[in-house]
Enzyme design. Sequence first.
Site, PDB file in Angstrom:
ATOM      1  CD  GLU A 164     -22.829 -15.357   6.355  1.00 44.07           C
ATOM      2  OE1 GLU A 164     -22.612 -15.247   7.284  1.00 44.07           O
ATOM      3  OE2 GLU A 164     -23.912 -15.650   5.458  1.00 44.07           O
TER       4      GLU A 164
ATOM      5  CB  CYS B 216     -17.083 -18.656  11.080  1.00 45.77           C
ATOM      6  SG  CYS B 216     -18.197 -19.947  10.298  1.00 45.77           S
TER       7      CYS B 216
HETATM    8  P1  NAP Z   1      -9.482 -12.733   5.866  1.00 42.26           P
HETATM    9  O1  NAP Z   1      -8.143 -12.470   6.257  1.00 42.26           O
HETATM   10  O2  NAP Z   1     -10.399 -11.625   5.983  1.00 42.26           O
HETATM   11  O3  NAP Z   1      -9.314 -13.274   4.473  1.00 42.26           O
HETATM   12  C1  NAP Z   1     -10.688 -13.946   3.782  1.00 42.26           C
HETATM   13  C2  NAP Z   1     -10.642 -13.559   2.251  1.00 42.26           C
HETATM   14  O4  NAP Z   1     -10.640 -12.295   1.883  1.00 42.26           O
HETATM   15  C3  NAP Z   1      -9.409 -14.232   1.748  1.00 42.26           C
HETATM   16  O5  NAP Z   1      -9.818 -15.228   0.513  1.00 42.26           O
HETATM   17  C4  NAP Z   1      -8.406 -13.047   1.573  1.00 42.26           C
HETATM   18  O6  NAP Z   1      -7.531 -13.680   0.406  1.00 42.26           O
HETATM   19  C5  NAP Z   1      -9.278 -11.988   1.043  1.00 42.26           C
HETATM   20  N1  NAP Z   1      -8.811 -11.004   0.938  1.00 42.26           N
HETATM   21  C6  NAP Z   1      -8.112 -10.044   1.993  1.00 42.26           C
HETATM   22  N2  NAP Z   1      -7.754  -8.920   1.711  1.00 42.26           N
HETATM   23  C7  NAP Z   1      -8.773  -8.613   0.469  1.00 42.26           C
HETATM   24  C8  NAP Z   1      -9.057  -7.557  -0.250  1.00 42.26           C
HETATM   25  N3  NAP Z   1      -8.740  -6.224   0.100  1.00 42.26           N
HETATM   26  N4  NAP Z   1      -9.965  -7.586  -1.187  1.00 42.26           N
HETATM   27  C9  NAP Z   1     -10.405  -8.783  -1.590  1.00 42.26           C
HETATM   28  N5  NAP Z   1     -10.118  -9.932  -0.779  1.00 42.26           N
HETATM   29  C10 NAP Z   1      -9.385  -9.649   0.070  1.00 42.26           C
HETATM   30  O7  NAP Z   1     -10.028 -14.006   6.627  1.00 42.26           O
HETATM   31  P2  NAP Z   1      -9.121 -15.229   6.880  1.00 42.26           P
HETATM   32  O8  NAP Z   1      -7.987 -15.099   7.889  1.00 42.26           O
HETATM   33  O9  NAP Z   1      -9.276 -15.914   5.899  1.00 42.26           O
HETATM   34  O10 NAP Z   1     -10.237 -16.134   7.852  1.00 42.26           O
HETATM   35  C11 NAP Z   1     -10.651 -15.943   9.216  1.00 42.26           C
HETATM   36  C12 NAP Z   1     -11.957 -15.095   9.554  1.00 42.26           C
HETATM   37  O11 NAP Z   1     -12.795 -15.563   8.775  1.00 42.26           O
HETATM   38  C13 NAP Z   1     -12.166 -15.297  11.007  1.00 42.26           C
HETATM   39  O12 NAP Z   1     -12.332 -13.921  11.550  1.00 42.26           O
HETATM   40  C14 NAP Z   1     -13.389 -15.939  10.855  1.00 42.26           C
HETATM   41  O13 NAP Z   1     -14.480 -15.593  11.821  1.00 42.26           O
HETATM   42  C15 NAP Z   1     -14.042 -15.367   9.587  1.00 42.26           C
HETATM   43  N6  NAP Z   1     -15.062 -16.470   9.245  1.00 42.26           N
HETATM   44  C16 NAP Z   1     -16.197 -16.238   9.137  1.00 42.26           C
HETATM   45  C17 NAP Z   1     -17.077 -17.035   8.666  1.00 42.26           C
HETATM   46  C18 NAP Z   1     -18.722 -16.980   8.600  1.00 42.26           C
HETATM   47  O14 NAP Z   1     -19.232 -17.729   8.042  1.00 42.26           O
HETATM   48  N7  NAP Z   1     -19.133 -16.017   9.162  1.00 42.26           N
HETATM   49  C19 NAP Z   1     -16.665 -18.384   8.256  1.00 42.26           C
HETATM   50  C20 NAP Z   1     -15.361 -18.861   8.117  1.00 42.26           C
HETATM   51  C21 NAP Z   1     -14.411 -17.810   8.736  1.00 42.26           C
HETATM   52  P3  NAP Z   1      -5.865 -13.822   0.671  1.00 42.26           P
HETATM   53  O15 NAP Z   1      -6.049 -15.121   1.744  1.00 42.26           O
HETATM   54  O16 NAP Z   1      -5.384 -14.170  -0.357  1.00 42.26           O
HETATM   55  O17 NAP Z   1      -5.347 -12.682   1.746  1.00 42.26           O
END
Ligand code: NAP
Length: 523
Positions: A257, A296
């Site tokens: 997602e 999102c």
């Molecule tokens: P993110 O930076 O992609 O991080 C998401 C998760 O992935 C966090 O728990 C992060 O951990 C973890 N992560 C980062 N690098 C990783 C790796 N190499 N291996 C495994 N896990 C890893 O996203 P965010 O900034 O938290 O959230 C914002 C984004 O989420 C936006 O782009 C939004 O559109 C999207 N979003 C989508 C939905 C949907 O349902 N489609 C819902 C909500 C948000 P750390 O925090 O510890 O780095």
Amino acid sequence: MPVQLDSYLQGSWTVGEGDPVTLINPSTDAAVATIRPITRSLAEDVAWAREVGGTSLRAMSFAERGAMLQAMAKAMHEAREALIEVAIANGGNTRGDAKFDIDGATAVLSHYAYLAKDLGEKSWLIEGEAAEIFRGSKIRAEHILVPRRGLTIHINAFNFPAWGMIGKAAVALLAGVPVLSKPATSTAHLAHAIVALLVERKLLPEGAFSLLMGSAGDLLDHVGPQDVVAFTGSQGVGNKIKTHPAVIAQGARVNLETDSLNAAIIGPDVEAGTELFDLAVRDLAVEITQKAGQKCTATRRALVPEALVEALCESLFDRLDRTKIGEPSDKANRMGPLTSKAQHADALAGIEQLSADAEIIRGNPARRDGFEGVPAGSGCFLEPIVLQAKPGAATNPAAAFHNHEVFGPVLTLLPYDGELDTAAAIVAMGKGSLVSTVYTDDRTWLRRAVTEIGPHLGRIVIANEKSAGASMSPGCVFPVANHGGPGRAGGGEELGGLNGLGLYMQRVAVQGGASQLARLLGK
Ligand code: NAP
């Protein structure tokens, strides 16, 4: 003094070995908690959760697992006030935003608990009807879903620490599959508080739920062929997860997602001053300000018939001007800060990117003072920013607003000619979204909109003058409806009532004699 938030692995609270990471209050910049990430191998934790948690959950019927979800919902509801305080302090949520997250989580638990009642004591779910394997044959094939024998790894985004974690967990647990959840680090305090509550109340059978605080470490190196990795976050990290060597080698199931450039499409028949026009304005204002636009499902692009742009701006700006922004614990304030300094910096950089193809027509990204109850320069506040596409840019697929999601209170207005083909082409330029809304009373236009725009979405919200009074803003995700979207949005599918269980279960075609099958499946 900031509290230390430990992981919950192998049924115990576990301190990590990594350097402490500080979580802040984004309204005051004060430290609220620390996390010491686990740096050792997670191999044993994964294997234990898969084995012990799977055995515990599969020993329970659907009805018993549903009762567990209901007890979890009750516990969260009872602790609601304390959880709201955590969401305000670490997430910068207003009380309304905190309730949206926490109540959203309990609603998913209650919904799946309710669905479980009809599933009773069965160990599998039956899909559809038995079919003859060829015409006239006594042999039939029937499809059933059985719980996978793996672990489900949930990696969540920062914006919904309660709903994101619990929304995924409710479905997996009902399906009979144990969960290891990794919240996003910056807002993990709320996720930790919920798990601490569930553990303290002994609501989860042994191994059913593990919590990994801080970075993922070597978690994905240990996935197995029956495991499911369900990720919510940015497209970039989602792609890393999908292409992780162990995930590919083991054939683990992956659900993503990710980003989304959701649209609101105002039909050419909508006139200023009607209830439908007011609804469109209300929805845009809600989507830009709720959770400071960090949803999102928030609307990023508004397609407005050229003749309606002026009236829409007047009404929308009026609403935004009346939205108080400031210290989120004050009930009078309707919008709080972004959740971290990194998020604030990302949003400012994103606005800069959008500015190549659109003009800012409302708001000042550089404003750092005048937020209610907040000293000038403090916190991660950003006032709502509205941009308008430069002439000709709305239909340019390379325009930044069709390619870059600014995760904050930022909306771009795209004036268009009111033609359905133009609207469908513009929506498609987002390359796949979670949700879009169509506002129209023209049934022919709507019918074409569903077929032309639908393929680019996971959910389409339709609104007309008659239903305007009851319509919910599109960013609200209900557990009965599919959540997910094609392309940029990750291609995943979650929730959608019983359909959601499919992610965590294996579809098996059972082929045999008609009466033997009927006996086996209890039909
Ligand atoms: P993110 O930076 O992609 O991080 C998401 C998760 O992935 C966090 O728990 C992060 O951990 C973890 N992560 C980062 N690098 C990783 C790796 N190499 N291996 C495994 N896990 C890893 O996203 P965010 O900034 O938290 O959230 C914002 C984004 O989420 C936006 O782009 C939004 O559109 C999207 N979003 C989508 C939905 C949907 O349902 N489609 C819902 C909500 C948000 P750390 O925090 O510890 O780095």
